[in-house]
Design an enzyme around this catalytic site. Structure first.
Site, PDB file in Angstrom:
ATOM      1  N   CYS A 124     -47.726 -20.754  -8.113  1.00  0.00           N
ATOM      2  CA  CYS A 124     -48.312 -20.586  -6.774  1.00  0.00           C
ATOM      3  C   CYS A 124     -48.343 -21.927  -6.027  1.00  0.00           C
ATOM      4  O   CYS A 124     -48.138 -21.967  -4.814  1.00  0.00           O
ATOM      5  CB  CYS A 124     -49.734 -20.027  -6.855  1.00  0.00           C
ATOM      6  N   CYS A 151     -46.202 -11.493  -4.162  1.00  0.00           N
ATOM      7  CA  CYS A 151     -44.861 -11.601  -4.748  1.00  0.00           C
ATOM      8  C   CYS A 151     -44.608 -10.396  -5.665  1.00  0.00           C
ATOM      9  O   CYS A 151     -45.541  -9.864  -6.283  1.00  0.00           O
ATOM     10  CB  CYS A 151     -44.759 -12.876  -5.564  1.00  0.00           C
ATOM     11  N   CYS A 202     -54.505 -17.025  -5.132  1.00  0.00           N
ATOM     12  CA  CYS A 202     -53.362 -17.924  -5.324  1.00  0.00           C
ATOM     13  C   CYS A 202     -53.710 -19.334  -4.913  1.00  0.00           C
ATOM     14  O   CYS A 202     -52.949 -20.264  -5.149  1.00  0.00           O
ATOM     15  CB  CYS A 202     -52.164 -17.439  -4.538  1.00  0.00           C
TER      16      CYS A 202
HETATM   17  S1  SF4 Z   1     -47.811 -14.882  -6.643  1.00  0.00           S
HETATM   18 FE1  SF4 Z   1     -46.653 -14.962  -8.597  1.00  0.00          FE
HETATM   19  S2  SF4 Z   1     -44.467 -15.319  -8.110  1.00  0.00           S
HETATM   20 FE2  SF4 Z   1     -45.719 -15.698  -6.244  1.00  0.00          FE
HETATM   21  S3  SF4 Z   1     -46.039 -17.866  -6.246  1.00  0.00           S
HETATM   22 FE3  SF4 Z   1     -47.835 -17.015  -7.280  1.00  0.00          FE
HETATM   23  S4  SF4 Z   1     -47.299 -16.890  -9.468  1.00  0.00           S
HETATM   24 FE4  SF4 Z   1     -45.407 -17.327  -8.337  1.00  0.00          FE
END
Ligand code: SF4
Length: 246
Positions: free
Chosen positions: A131, A211, A239
């Site tokens: 993230c 995501c 995140c």
């Molecule tokens: S939501 Fe998942 S894929 Fe997207 S940036 Fe964060 S960890 Fe990475």
């Protein structure tokens, strides 16, 4: 389109959820006033859009009110094809400029090479590192030089967001949360009433969309953000975009 598109919902998200609160008109008027105020008193200001239901409402209002507020989207490189298609349509249709921020290529390559493509499922630290590279660093670039930003946070979304304020001045940069007191029914009422284009994943029980590897559909009775980082503890489920420094 991704595999989830094969699923055909019996009812659309608008049919299922559009149900305004009794004071919806007052909430809408307050949101419009807040956006106008942000545009007049807090320049430069920008809208952070994940292209989720709340954010398409805000972008629609910015365009309808012809406000001088650009919109930015973090294109992490791991978004669903449905989200990417909506991004393309938004770029084509929006009156307000839409700016897309992507992660630094070398950082992504280095992380995947060192940790593997599925590292995000191994530990919270590795998930947060992903993230950081794909969201937080591009977010810092998107917000550079901005006096204020606008988000689609709502109090109803999770326990961690229950105290979200309409105007949050607790950090150096002012954060407008003009939908803070909207219900999910209010959001979908606005979308239905104004025929706003939205992510079709919402029709497939994805209330909160991030995501692709970190988002799943939710089942009846599950909480709003249950489909985000579902393998982690509730407390870890952000995140970093909206986490206040300790
Ligand atoms: S939501 Fe998942 S894929 Fe997207 S940036 Fe964060 S960890 Fe990475």
């Amino acid at each position: 389109m991704s595999e989830v598109s094969a699923f055909k919902p019996r009812q659309s998200a608008t049919e299922l959820h559009a149900k305004p609160s009794a004071d919806y008109a007052d909430k809408l008027a307050l949101t419009q006033a807040l956006l106008k105020r942000a545009a007049v008193e807090f320049q430069p200001v920008t809208q952070a859009s994940s292209l989720g239901a709340e954010d398409v409402v805000i972008t629609h209002l910015i365009n309808a009110l012809e406000l001088d507020i650009p919109v930015f989207v973090l294109e992490t490189g791991r978004l669903h094809t449905e989200t990417l298609a909506l991004l393309e349509r938004t770029e084509a249709d929006s009156r307000a400029p839409v700016q897309v921020y992507r992660p630094q290529h070398e950082a992504v390559i280095g992380f995947v090479r060192q940790q593997g493509q599925d590292a995000i499922y191994q530990s919270i630290e590795l998930r947060k590192a992903c993230c950081q590279i794909r969201k937080m660093e591009p977010l810092a670039r998107a917000l550079e030089g901005k006096q204020a930003w606008i988000t689609g946070l709502r109090r109803e979304q999770s326990g961690a967001r229950a105290a979200v304020e309409l105007i949050d001045r607790s950090e150096a940069r002012v954060k407008f949360n003009p939908l803070a007191d909207w219900t999910w029914g209010d959001v979908w009422h606005y979308i239905a009433d104004n025929r706003v284009d939205y992510n079709p994943l919402h029709d497939q029980f994805f209330p909160s969309i991030g995501c692709a590897p970190c988002t799943r559909a939710i089942s009846l009775g599950e909480e709003f953000r249950a489909g985000r980082w579902w393998w982690e503890d509730e407390a870890a489920k952000e995140c970093g975009l909206h986490v206040k420094p300790a």
